[in-house]
Design an enzyme around this catalytic site. Structure first.
Site, short mmCIF file in Angstrom:
data_model
loop_
_atom_site.label_atom_id
_atom_site.label_comp_id
_atom_site.label_asym_id
_atom_site.label_seq_id
_atom_site.Cartn_x
_atom_site.Cartn_y
_atom_site.Cartn_z
N GLY A 29 64.67 -3.70 56.36
CA GLY A 29 64.34 -3.86 54.95
C GLY A 29 64.85 -2.70 54.12
N ASP A 83 55.42 -5.74 53.71
CA ASP A 83 55.33 -6.52 52.47
C ASP A 83 53.98 -6.32 51.80
OD1 ASP A 83 57.93 -7.90 52.67
OD2 ASP A 83 57.07 -8.59 54.55
N GLU A 102 60.54 -6.73 65.12
CA GLU A 102 59.75 -5.60 64.64
C GLU A 102 58.48 -5.45 65.47
OE1 GLU A 102 61.09 -5.63 59.94
OE2 GLU A 102 59.41 -6.87 60.55
#
Ligand code: 5RP
Length: 227
Positions: A29, A83, A102
């Protein structure tokens, strides 16, 4: 300070935790990318274990030494974004569709640090739709079972099949992603258990009891949170 600057200072603070000789899990990310850049800039002799093809490509372009998860015995420290960061450092991850790799890397790590901009810290998880990775075979049927699992947790919604530019998103493992707009997740452990019982579900984006620390970029510098 912009959200991107907040991500940058969080990534830089996390890079300072790395010591020479470490095996380091590299998250996925935009926030994790700041960490990878800051870490590469330190020029330490370390080995990175990337959680996605995108992160591997970035790390290689910066000259970092990489290993796959199966090439290492364990990981000293993993740094990754999120997030949403809820109470107790329970997380929603998977906005970048890397949730499975992840979670595998996080679970192999001695220490996990989540990095984020301030807007990611929430009092209750669920405003960000929960990513759920499912195998492509029979996925429409899996979606129906997911509705039942969500309903068993009093969440009466149908998860949406994730698409980009009209095409289904595939994870690095070739699976699909469904996003469950739960709005409020009051019992993340119960929901996690219910989702895991659905045949066809590979992984969900709830990270429970995995993060040891959060480093949050704020307008007044970095703030550290513990569970
Ligand atoms: C990828 C992830 C990311 O860590 C999450 O989506 C946060 O991304 P960003 O740092 O770009 O806001 O879980 O699967």
């Amino acid at each position: 300070m912009s959200a991107d600057d907040q991500k940058r200072i969080a990534g830089e603070a996390a890079a300072a935790l790395v010591e020479a000789g470490m095996t380091v899990g590299l998250g996925t990310g935009s926030t994790a990318a700041w960490f990878v850049k800051a870490l590469a800039g330190r020029g330490l002799d370390i080995r990175g274990v990337p959680t996605s093809v995108a992160t591997a490509d970035l790390a290689v372009s910066l000259g970092m030494k990489l290993a796959t998860l199966d090439e290492v015995k364990g990981i000293d420290l993993t740094v990754d974004g999120a997030d949403e960061i809820g109470p107790g450092l329970t997380l929603i991850k998977g906005g970048g569709a890397a949730l499975l790799r992840e979670k595998l890397v996080w679970e192999a790590s001695k220490r996990c640090v989540v990095i984020a901009d301030a807007a990611k810290v929430v009092p209750v998880l669920g405003a960000f739709a929960l990513p759920i990775e499912v195998v492509a075979f029979g996925h429409i049927h899996t979606q129906a079972r997911l509705c039942d699992a969500l309903a068993s947790c009093d969440i009466e919604i149908a998860p949406r099949w994730r698409k980009k530019d009209g095409e289904p998103v595939r994870t690095d493992g070739g699976n699909y992603v469904y996003d469950a707009a739960c709005r409020e997740i009051t019992d993340s452990a119960m929901l996690a258990d219910a989702l895991k019982l659905v045949t066809g579900v590979v992984e969900h984006g709830l990270f429970i009891d995995l993060a040891d620390e959060a480093i949050i970029g704020t307008d007044s510098g970095v703030k550290r949170l513990t569970p």
